[in-house]
Design an enzyme around this catalytic site. Sequence first.
Site, PDB file in Angstrom:
ATOM      1  CB  THR A 188      28.492  47.454  42.845  1.00 37.80           C
ATOM      2  OG1 THR A 188      28.495  48.821  42.450  1.00 37.80           O
ATOM      3  CG2 THR A 188      27.783  46.617  41.792  1.00 37.80           C
TER       4      THR A 188
ATOM      5  CE  LYS B 196      27.287  49.874  39.486  1.00 38.19           C
ATOM      6  NZ  LYS B 196      27.822  50.903  38.597  1.00 38.19           N
TER       7      LYS B 196
ATOM      8  CE  LYS C   2      32.456  44.633  43.072  1.00 35.77           C
ATOM      9  NZ  LYS C   2      31.555  45.773  43.261  1.00 35.77           N
TER      10      LYS C   2
END
Length: 286
Positions: free
Chosen positions: A95, A170, A238
């Site tokens: 990701t 995502k 994150k």
Amino acid sequence: MNYGFLGLGIMGRAMATNLVKAGLDVTVWNRTPDKCRALVEMGAGAAQTPRDVVVASDVTFAMLSDPAASESVVLGPGGVLDGMSVGKGFVDMTTNDPETDLDLARAVTDEGGRYLEAPVSGSKQPAETGNLIIMAAGDADLYERAKPAFEIMGKMNFYLGEVGQAARMKLVVNMIMGGMMTAFSEGLSLARDCELSPDTLLQILASGALANPMFAVKGPGMLAGEYPASFPLKHMEKDLRLALCLACQQTQITPTAEAAQELFAQAKAQGFGDEDFSAVHKVLGD
Ligand code: NAP
């Protein structure tokens, strides 16, 4: 067809294991080499560097922690680029933010290679059972070549177009998930403060329109104060940080995600980064 796999953390280990169990020819590499041992015992080859994996493979998958890890593994010495040549495929399932993926795509294609980003939705258990949801973007031919492996690792694949679009999708998905987790955590704490049975709260949530697998799977552990990592909290922090950057670029306001990111950042600063992301509950009145 020979496959490579870089990064054998919680997700990568499970995904690579499924490829090996399905009989594919897989060469693996991990920064901490010990994590390759179980895969090698199952029949995988092990390489000394990402470069060596790429040289041995037609298509190499990577599942690394974050943009800095992807950059280091692709661009660093002994990295993916050093082994790249015309026609080879590189599929980054980490990701990342779209800018990082675009930079990596340019670097790979400059060497004649093909690039696909393919982040996933689904955690440790879906990775182990081959039930991930894969969001891919980039080279359409590579998508077709990678599909048989995607079908082993996941239950659904989406091709979303140009590099960056899967990263964006995502981040949107995880932005929603981060906000859901902090709202859930606050609700559990408030119910307890009101002397309401948290088990009854879970039952009520599970029986109505708010029912979802995340509350059902994470709730009991949060009530018990147990947070073994399926999805490490540092990665959710994150993802929310990267989602806020994306929102900023689009001038889209995201006050709920900002509040959630702040809570995950606090939890990480308090040392809970390697626990499951549900450990954000510890800063919300565990
Ligand atoms: P993880 O268990 O923390 O594993 C991270 C992997 O990246 C390890 O193989 C680690 O190597 C490697 N790595 C980290 N920094 C590196 C560097 N500088 N150079 C080379 N290798 C490096 O993470 P994970 O849970 O598998 O997640 C991997 C990715 O999938 C993340 O981007 C995460 O956001 C995403 N994701 C995770 C989940 C989940 O539920 N876990 C679900 C969907 C998406 P070492 O073993 O040497 O540390």
